[in-house]
Design an enzyme around this catalytic site. Structure first.
Site, PDB file in Angstrom:
ATOM      1  N   ASP A 354       0.873  -1.164   0.000  1.00 27.67           N
ATOM      2  CA  ASP A 354       0.000   0.000   0.000  1.00 27.67           C
ATOM      3  C   ASP A 354       0.919   1.225   0.000  1.00 27.67           C
ATOM      4  O   ASP A 354       2.097   1.125   0.349  1.00 27.67           O
ATOM      5  CB  ASP A 354      -0.875  -0.043   1.259  1.00 27.67           C
ATOM      6  N   ASP A 546      -2.090  -1.433   6.024  1.00 33.63           N
ATOM      7  CA  ASP A 546      -2.509  -1.104   7.385  1.00 33.63           C
ATOM      8  C   ASP A 546      -3.255  -2.247   8.051  1.00 33.63           C
ATOM      9  O   ASP A 546      -3.554  -2.186   9.238  1.00 33.63           O
ATOM     10  CB  ASP A 546      -3.357   0.165   7.406  1.00 33.63           C
ATOM     11  N   ASP A 550      -7.305  -2.774   4.203  1.00 37.16           N
ATOM     12  CA  ASP A 550      -6.889  -3.711   3.159  1.00 37.16           C
ATOM     13  C   ASP A 550      -7.085  -5.166   3.586  1.00 37.16           C
ATOM     14  O   ASP A 550      -6.391  -6.053   3.100  1.00 37.16           O
ATOM     15  CB  ASP A 550      -5.422  -3.460   2.802  1.00 37.16           C
TER      16      ASP A 550
END
Length: 652
Positions: A354, A546, A550
């Protein structure tokens, strides 16, 4: 042979875990014993054995024969032999007949039955010494992990009626205020109510660099107050602190076995009965094929065979190797939820990341505010700030920092968060939209398409079905992000960045860092599709994010790595690996720890099989004696243990 070795560590927590066998555990209680106490039985046996050998071979005498000689060696045998025979009996009672204790019992009692007293004592003596070393190594591995994490003091200074009083940490309730002196460790999670304080966070992050907190910020159990006396309002009970959950997680990790470890345990269950029956065969079958069959000679060979066959070197050194890997990770602020994830990390070929909070700091700042002249800029900004106060997204925090405290008197109706797009609500009978340009497209709001070229994150605002303007927000790249990508490249690991942020922003970050593949403007389901595409190429995938927003991608990946372990309970609970200090540089470090652990485990497997295989053949052929058998068992076990503990001392 699940519980082959008597040094198997006892579970620290009271939780039962699926797949973890609690039915039959043997454990040397090494805690609270001095090294001298642990070795005392072996010292007594060794002294008597040495004296017996001297009397046998070097001092002429007429009395050291017959029953006197037998009793002497029997006394030498008992300090080290009785505990093992007791373990063998308990193993049989619990249904585990073919334990290593049983093997050692048969081998040594058999040696006594054919008059090989010194060898019978020697086998049990060196086996006992090996057990003590194993117990010491396992205890050290466990205590290393526990000491790294369980830093909580038992007592705290509670402020009641303006007066300090010392109470047990477990008795402090949520909302109460505790005082922390300089150099004192915090026992509970809380919110700093003093203006400012600096903390050493090494217990949680592995970093000793001071972390300065200001009034209202969260502080966590295990942190050490470095300067002035501070006051903290407790936000979680003792048992619910982040440190408690992390400690429990690491303890639970021992229940999550790696495939290699599970295979060896299953192998030992089948292997040990086979060698027992082979030993019986070695004793009796030659009677039918050898002309001058001597029962004593073939029984001796069978006993040698049994001693060599003990699988302890494998069954103890392999878990110890994984304990070492988990401990090495903890020392660097990386928490593995099980040894199985060390194995997966060692095979990772592709790391998917991410952007926000992983490679960038996640600390957004408003760069530009551009509203249409036809609207009241201050009024619109007040509405945007009030609406964003209902979100915990970093973008919302940036707007609050820019616009100030939100006006909670603003009334909203039908507040809706549209995943990957933004927020929608009604106020004063008019619709307010705050989000990206895709949100504008969804509700057919007309805007200047040149806004797509803006590199920074753009927050578009529409009010009363008209485009009102936008804010631009920038997020700084983390200092070690570029070095992380280079380190992954050196490990031959591919990198991909997935983000819901604008493609232009994502491309700018990926070009700066040298990431191979990057995709922006993704919804959560789009991220899932991208990871599926990568997995379709039969690549082992790690996802770093995180761990909350996700979650679908974390579940889909082979191993989920969470950044921000200090920020989210859900992260700690859902991820497979937690990096506590948010540093992306820990990603290649975690992979490297996994690789080194796997190398050490396989070195031990190959060493044990190679040496035992050779000596087993020699023993069956009558070439190897009990002394070679002792080396093949205890010697190889000690070498494997020494190799396994190396990982705890490695510099990564």
């Amino acid at each position: 042979m699940e519980e082959c070795c008597s040094t198997k560590p006892k579970k620290e927590s009271g939780h039962n875990h699926e797949g973890h066998d609690h039915d039959h555990e043997h454990s040397h209680d090494t805690e609270g014993q001095s090294i001298f106490q642990m070795f005392l039985p072996a010292i007594i046996s060794f002294t008597l054995l040495l004296a017996g050998i001297v009397l046998d071979h070097y001092i002429k005498n007429d009395w050291f024969t017959g029953w006197v000689r037998l009793v002497w060696y029997l006394i030498a045998y008992l300090p080290v032999g009785l505990p093992v025979l007791k373990e063998a009996y308990e193993s049989i009672v619990h249904g585990d007949v073919f334990s290593e204790f049983f093997l050692m019992g048969i081998a040594t009692v058999g040696a006594f039955s054919i008059g090989e007293y010194p060898e019978g004592v020697a086998v049990m003596l060196f086996y006992s010494i090996g057990e003590v070393f194993q117990a010491m190594a396992l205890t050290r591995a466990q205590s290393n992990i526990k000491s790294l994490l369980d830093q909580r003091p038992d007592e705290v200074t509670l402020i009641k009626g303006g007066k300090p009083q010392t109470v047990k940490a477990e008795q402090v309730g949520i909302g109460e205020v505790i005082q922390l002196k300089s150099g004192e460790k915090l026992a509970l999670d809380g919110e700093l109510i003093s203006e400012t304080a600096s903390f050493n966070t090494a217990a949680l992050t592995g970093e000793s660099k001071p972390d300065t907190k200001t009034k209202g910020q969260s502080v966590l159990a295990g942190m050490i107050n470095l300067n002035t006396v501070s006051q903290v309002k407790v936000t979680a009970e003792y048992k619910d602190s982040k440190l408690s959950k992390i400690l429990e997680m690491v303890q639970d990790a021992t229940a999550q076995k790696a495939p290699t470890e599970l295979f060896i345990r299953k192998f030992a269950k089948v292997y040990t009965p086979i060698v027992v029956f082979l030993a019986i065969g070695i004793t009796f079958l030659p009677y039918f094929f050898v002309e001058e069959y001597q029962f004593r000679s073939w029984l001796y060979r069978a006993l040698v065979f049994l001693v060599i066959s003990c699988p302890c070197a494998l069954v103890i050194s392999i878990p110890l190797g994984y304990f070492g890997g988990i401990g090495a990770g903890s020392r660097h602020g990386i928490l593995f939820k099980g040894s199985n994830f060390l194995d997966v990390l060692a095979k990772v070929q592709h790391v998917v990341m991410d952007k926000t909070g992983t490679l960038t700091a996640g600390v957004f700042k408003v760069q530009e505010v551009n509203f249409d002249t036809s609207v009241n800029k201050d009024e619109i900004l007040k509405l945007v700030n009030a609406l964003e106060s209902k979100s915990s997204h970093p973008v919302a925090t940036a707007i609050h920092e820019y616009a100030g405290e939100a006006d909670h008197s603003v009334q909203f109706e039908n507040v809706e968060e549209i995943a990957g797009h933004g927020l929608k609500a009604s106020t004063n009978g008019k619709e307010l939209l705050v989000g990206n340009l895709k949100l504008m497209d969804q509700f057919n709001i007309q805007y200047d398409t040149s806004l797509n070229k803006i590199v920074y994150t753009l927050i578009a605002v529409a009010y009363d079905e008209k485009f009102a303007g936008y804010l631009t927000i920038a997020d700084a790249i983390k200092p070690d992000a570029q070095a992380t990508i280079k380190a992954l490249a050196k490990l031959n690991v591919k990198t991909t960045m997935l983000s819901g942020d604008k493609t232009s922003v994502v491309k700018h970050v990926s070009d700066t860092l040298g990431i191979q593949n990057a995709y922006g403007d993704l919804l959560p389901e789009d991220k899932v599709d991208k990871v599926k595409e990568i997995k379709a190429k039969n690549e082992t995938v790690a996802f770093v994010g995180d761990g909350v927003n996700d979650a679908p991608v974390v579940a889909l990946s082979d191993v989920g790595i969470a950044m921000g372990g200090l920020g989210s309970d859900a992260t700690i609970e859902t991820a497979d690996v937690v990096i506590q200090d948010d540093k992306p540089g820990k990603i290649p470090l975690a992979i490297n720890i996994g690789k080194q652990t796997r190398i050490i485990v396989w070195q031990n497997i190959i060493l044990a099989f190679a040496v035992k295989g050779v000596v087993l053949v020699l023993g069956a052929g009558g070439v190897a004696t009990m002394w070679e058998a002792v080396f093949a068992d205890v010697g190889v076990a000690l070498l494997a243990i020494l190799n396994a503990v190396r990982i705890q001392r490695m510099k990564f």
